[in-house]
Each structure stands twice: as C-alpha cells, then as structure tokens.
Design an enzyme around this catalytic site. Structure first.
Site, PDB file in Angstrom:
ATOM      1  N   HIS A 198      43.204  40.289  46.124  1.00 35.39           N
ATOM      2  CA  HIS A 198      42.819  39.770  44.806  1.00 35.39           C
ATOM      3  C   HIS A 198      41.390  39.222  44.888  1.00 35.39           C
ATOM      4  CE1 HIS A 198      46.741  39.762  42.650  1.00 35.39           C
ATOM      5  NE2 HIS A 198      47.242  39.693  43.877  1.00 35.39           N
ATOM      6  N   THR A 235      40.639  10.183  13.248  1.00 40.23           N
ATOM      7  CA  THR A 235      40.542   9.528  14.561  1.00 40.23           C
ATOM      8  C   THR A 235      41.822   8.817  14.981  1.00 40.23           C
ATOM      9  OG1 THR A 235      39.716   7.445  13.616  1.00 40.23           O
ATOM     10  CG2 THR A 235      38.082   9.144  14.154  1.00 40.23           C
ATOM     11  N   CYS A 237      45.770  44.725  43.666  1.00 45.15           N
ATOM     12  CA  CYS A 237      47.089  44.456  44.244  1.00 45.15           C
ATOM     13  C   CYS A 237      48.099  45.497  43.756  1.00 45.15           C
ATOM     14  CB  CYS A 237      47.537  43.031  43.914  1.00 45.15           C
ATOM     15  SG  CYS A 237      48.938  42.469  44.922  1.00 45.15           S
ATOM     16  N   GLU A 291      60.057  48.232  45.580  1.00 44.40           N
ATOM     17  CA  GLU A 291      60.230  47.115  44.670  1.00 44.40           C
ATOM     18  C   GLU A 291      60.895  47.563  43.375  1.00 44.40           C
ATOM     19  OE1 GLU A 291      57.578  43.644  42.406  1.00 44.40           O
ATOM     20  OE2 GLU A 291      56.573  45.256  43.486  1.00 44.40           O
ATOM     21  N   GLU A 334      39.337  38.708  42.692  1.00 39.61           N
ATOM     22  CA  GLU A 334      38.984  37.842  41.559  1.00 39.61           C
ATOM     23  C   GLU A 334      39.067  36.364  41.907  1.00 39.61           C
ATOM     24  OE1 GLU A 334      43.454  38.835  40.821  1.00 39.61           O
ATOM     25  OE2 GLU A 334      41.695  39.728  41.776  1.00 39.61           O
ATOM     26  N   GLY A 394      47.900  47.109  41.189  1.00 44.13           N
ATOM     27  CA  GLY A 394      47.087  48.208  40.675  1.00 44.13           C
ATOM     28  C   GLY A 394      46.716  49.217  41.744  1.00 44.13           C
TER      29      GLY A 394
END
Length: 565
Positions: free
Chosen positions: A514, A188, A380, A404, A516, A382
């Site tokens: 996205h 502790t 995205c 890119e 998610e 992907g």
C-alpha cells in the site's frame, strides 16, 4: 515536552484530525519536533477489525499498527512516521490495567478509574512523546465532550495541567457554529453549551476553534469570546475550504501559530509554508487535468479510501494537474457497461479490500485496462485481481481465482500465506507494516523509484493472501513480468511477489503493498505519481517516461530499504 490537547463538541466529524494536523504543520514549519496522538474511546484494541463503511480506512503505520485514519492525516501533514503507541484506545488501556491487576501490580489496592485508568492514559501519552523525541505532542481526543466513554480520557488530560504546569499544557476546543439561512445569522449557542460542558469536567479551553461554512464575522467572534471567557484573538474560524491543504494557511493567516507560541512560551518564529502554498496553487490553478476511474466497493464512503485519494492529489501536485475521480461501483460493473463506465477514464485504479463482493467487476476493470491499453494501477487486492485476470484470459488457466473468494477453485493463483495458517484470531494478525521490495533492474517500477538498475525500497503492507508461487513460472511464460519480490524469505525461493507489470503496455503496474500510506504532499508516492503521469500522457497523445518525481526522497527510501532488507 509541551502538550496540546484537542477536544471537540456539538457533533462528531467536525474535523478535529485535520485541525490537529494543520496546527502540527504550522509548528513543524517553525522548526519544532512535533508528534501526534489519537485517542479513540471505543473498546476495540485497534481499528483493524472495524467496518470501513462506518469508520473509514484503516491506516497502517511503519511499525505495523492498524490505526485510525487520523494518524494518516498526521503523517501527511507533519511529514513524519508516527511511532508505535500513538493510537490509544479504551480497549488498550483497560486491557493493560486488567493485565497488571492479574499480575499483582496493584496488590492491596482497589483498582479504579481514578487513579489507575487515568494514570495508564497519561503514561501512554507521555510514552508516545518520548518515543518520537518530540518537543510538542498534539493529542486529539476522539468523540465529543459529554460522551460517557470519553470521561476517563478527559479526566486524564485535565490532570496534565496539574502535573506539568500551565506553561506546558494547552487546551484547544473545536466546536460548531451553524448558519441558519432562514434568519440569516450564525448561531453561537451550541458553542457556548459545548464549552460549558467542557468546563463541567474541569477543563477551560485556552483556544476555541470554530467550524463554520464561512469565515466568522468579527461581531460573532467577539460574542464567542465573551461567553466562553476566551480572548478574542484566541478564537479562530475553521471555515469550509476547497481542500484540506488550505487549512494550515487559513489558520496561520488568523494567527493560530503565534497564539500557540505565546501560550506555551515558545520563541516567535517565521514559518516556512512553501510546501502548502505550492500545493494550494496547483490544486486551485492546475496546468492540466486528468480523470481516474476507481473501481471499488466502498464507493459510498470515500473515507474508506482516504490515503489513496490523497496520494492521487499528491501525484497531481507533482504533475501540476488536477486529478478528477470517477467512482465505479465494482458490484455493478457489468460486461456490457464497460465502455460506458470506463471509456472516458484516462486511468483505472483498483484499490485494496477484503471479501468477495464486487470481485468480478474489478476483474472486468483490469481486463478493460489491459486490452484497451489504459493506464492501470493495482493496490494490494488490485494486484491480485490483475493476476487472476491475466491467468484466466492470457495464461489460459481456466478457473483461476483466489482462495479468499473460492476455497474450492481448481487453480488458486492467489492463496493464503502459509504463515497465516498458524494465526489465531483476526486482530493484528495480517502481514503488516514496512517490508522490503527488491525491484527488478530495467522494470517500470524500478524506474519510478529512481533505481533503474534495481534495488530495494520499503512499503507498507496489510494482507493475508499472496500470489501463489506454484503459478509464477506459468504466468511469466505467458508474458507477465514479476518486477518486485520480497528478498530473503527463507524457503520461499525468489520470495513473495511484490509487484507485477505488463511489458509493452503504456502503464500497467500493480503492487501487493500500500504505497499510499507513505505518500505526502511534499513527497508523492512514486507509483501514484507515475500512474498519473501516464494517464496524462495518454490523454495528451504521448507516452510517459517512468522517472522519479522526487529524487532525494526516493534515494532515502532506497537507502533505508537496502540497509534493512
């Protein structure tokens, strides 16, 4: 408003974000209007330009803010959109103080950390609570007590109790109790020192929460209470569990919600924790399981894909299944290794990202999914990968690539958005936040969102490049279906490509957005839920029928999209 400040000690990455989010979930389950604020003591204005390997994912809010990943935890646990201004950084605070000094707002004053910097910190915390219309504001102070960069924030939160009163402010300190196997004992002393350091800046914690491998025995809890001057029934054990969604239940069982009610003078209320109980039941005892291969380049740092992993968990909950993750390092995915690395996967997911590393490996993963009829979900980058692969190997566009990765490519089927050419600088300049997607009638993705007749939904974005409209007709002629576009883009014809799919494939769906970022345990993302359902169907020898997993949530999303498009 009431304010709950969460600080941490001993070591970083103890889980203050999960602890704060779990407490917020307990208060939300009691019917309170709660919001959360994350304070990050770094000098960056936001998290947008940080390296994912070091900081984890960049979470994007509906308003387009690029924030710390803990904001994502707050949104998932609290089931709400965290408003603008809820991620406060040292960079933001000092930039505003310096701006005001240059504008003459502090004329005749010597601008100092106290009161000018601390006043700006307090103003931002209060504004975040007001923007959310909250009754209770949870504020997590990043870093550990004792860090030099945290001192102005600790002084600001110390002043809150003086400004607001004892019954409006609560301090919760999260610390570590290590277990030494050689002596078979919990230690502790780190917690004692951590609380002493917090007291040295004028803050005495009302609640001590202890991270440990196992639940602390009662004698250790009593010892911590004695040496920190915190009541024993206000010392809580945040021990290791199999999944973070067990944390709210474990803390409620110990009485954390009741302790907060008592300290803030709130009415005693019985919480509705059915969502968390069901999530834990499925996670622990699923009816089925499925394996998803993720072909990415940040595979050594799973937090770089945190929201995506959570979305797969949510999709598993919706399908009463455990989702096992197989990490595939895209940089090492070679032509001769595809069957060995991907052959046992029930679905393949290619996530978002930036830069050229691992791109050819991701293209091989998309080709494998297309030709082997393995369910595929692209997010995205992907989606851009799937378009490049289709252009090269189906549409016959030799040399197809993204601007890119190769600015001299003969066919840039993915290219920089025109408006990006006018951008100056990198921070906060991408296409960010909620944007509408017009879904094509009869498409798989429209069925997933519960609007088979077509309609508009909204998802969050974070990108600079898009499908080049000069090639869409050629891609469609080769059989690629553009199933979603951004409506109403002036001078852009049908609008930006938002989603693509391959007709006749068991499940091949990819989005520029996205999704998610909007997925929750109680409201899973439709594309993720459909992807996992398709992977399960393929494993079990059937074929998934695209259908929404939560009609109410999907209808609300569609209504918002149609209203705001």
């Amino acid at each position: 408003m009431r304010y709950i400040f969460v600080t941490g000690g001993v070591v970083s990455s103890l889980g203050k974000g999960v602890a704060s989010a779990s407490l917020g979930a307990l208060l939300r389950a009691r019917g309170y209007k709660v919001t959360a604020v994350k304070i990050d003591p770094y000098i960056n204005i936001d998290a947008g330009t940080m390296r994912p390997y070091e900081h984890g994912e960049v979470f994007v809010t509906a308003s387009g803010a690029e924030t710390d990943l803990d904001i994502g935890n707050y949104e998932r646990f609290l089931d709400l959109d965290i408003p603008v201004g809820s991620n406060i950084t040292t960079g933001q605070v000092y930039l505003e103080v310096i701006r005001r000094e240059r504008a003459g707002d502090y004329l005749s004053q010597t601008v100092q950390v106290i009161p000018h910097v601390t006043d700006e910190i307090k103003r931002r915390i209060r504004a975040a609570g007001e923007n959310a219309g909250a009754e209770i504001v949870l504020i997590e102070v990043g870093g550990t007590v004792g860090d030099i960069e945290s001192l102005p924030f600790l002084e600001a939160i110390r002043q809150f109790r003086f400004d607001e009163g004892d019954d409006k402010v609560l301090y919760l300190h999260l610390t570590l109790v290590p277990y030494l196997g050689t002596s078979n004992e919990f230690k502790t002393k780190p917690t004692q020192h951590s609380v002493a350091t917090l007291r040295s800046v004028g803050i005495s914690p009302d609640i001590v929460m202890v991270r440990s491998k196992e639940k602390l025995p009662s004698d250790i809890t009593r010892k911590i209470a004695l040496f920190t001057s915190v009541r024993e029934n206000r010392v809580f054990s945040s021990y290791d569990v199999n999944h973070v969604y067990e944390v709210p239940l474990a803390l409620e069982e110990q009485g954390l919600g009741k302790a907060v009610e008592d300290l803030l003078g709130l009415e005693r209320t019985h919480p509705n924790l059915g969502v968390w109980q069901n999530a834990v039941r499925v996670i622990k005892h699923p009816q089925r399981e499925v394996t998803i291969a993720i072909a990415g380049k940040y595979t050594a740092m799973p937090d770089a894909y945190l929201s995506m992993l959570e979305s797969l968990t949510h999709a598993g909950i919706a399908n009463d299944a455990r989702v096992n993750i197989k990490w595939i390092n895209a940089e090492e995915l070679r032509e001769g290794d595809l069957e060995e690395q991907l052959g046992d996967a029930d679905g393949i997911l290619v996530p978002g990202g930036f830069g050229i590393r691992g791109i050819e490996g991701k293209i091989r993963a998309a080709e494998y999914a297309r030709t082997r009829l393995t369910p595929y979900l692209g997010i995205c980058l992907g989606m851009q990968i799937a378009v490049i692969e289709y252009a090269r190997h189906v549409a016959g566009i030799e040399g197809a690539n993204s601007g890119e990765f190769d600015e001299y490519a003969p066919h840039k089927v993915i290219d920089l958005m025109p408006e990006q050419l006018e951008m100056d600088g990198m921070g906060g300049t991408m296409r960010l936040g909620d944007w509408p997607m017009q879904l094509k009638a009869g498409s798989t993705i429209a069925a997933l969102y519960g609007i088979p007749q077509g309609g508009t939904v909204r998802e969050r974005h974070r990108h600079r490049f898009e499908v080049n409209p000069a090639y869409t007709a050629q891609l469609q002629a080769a059989g690629l279906e553009i199933s979603g576009v951004t409506p109403g883009v002036a001078g852009r014809g049908a609008g930006l490509v938002e989603s693509i799919e391959i007709p006749g494939h068991p499940f091949f769906v990819a989005l520029q957005a996205h999704p998610e970022f909007k997925s929750r345990p109680m409201r899973p993302s439709p594309p993720f839920a459909g992807f996992v359902a398709a992977a399960l169907a393929g494993k079990e020898g059937g074929r998934a029928v695209a259908s929404p997993v939560n009609a109410d949530a999907v209808e609300a999303n569609a209504a918002q999209g149609n209203a705001e498009a």
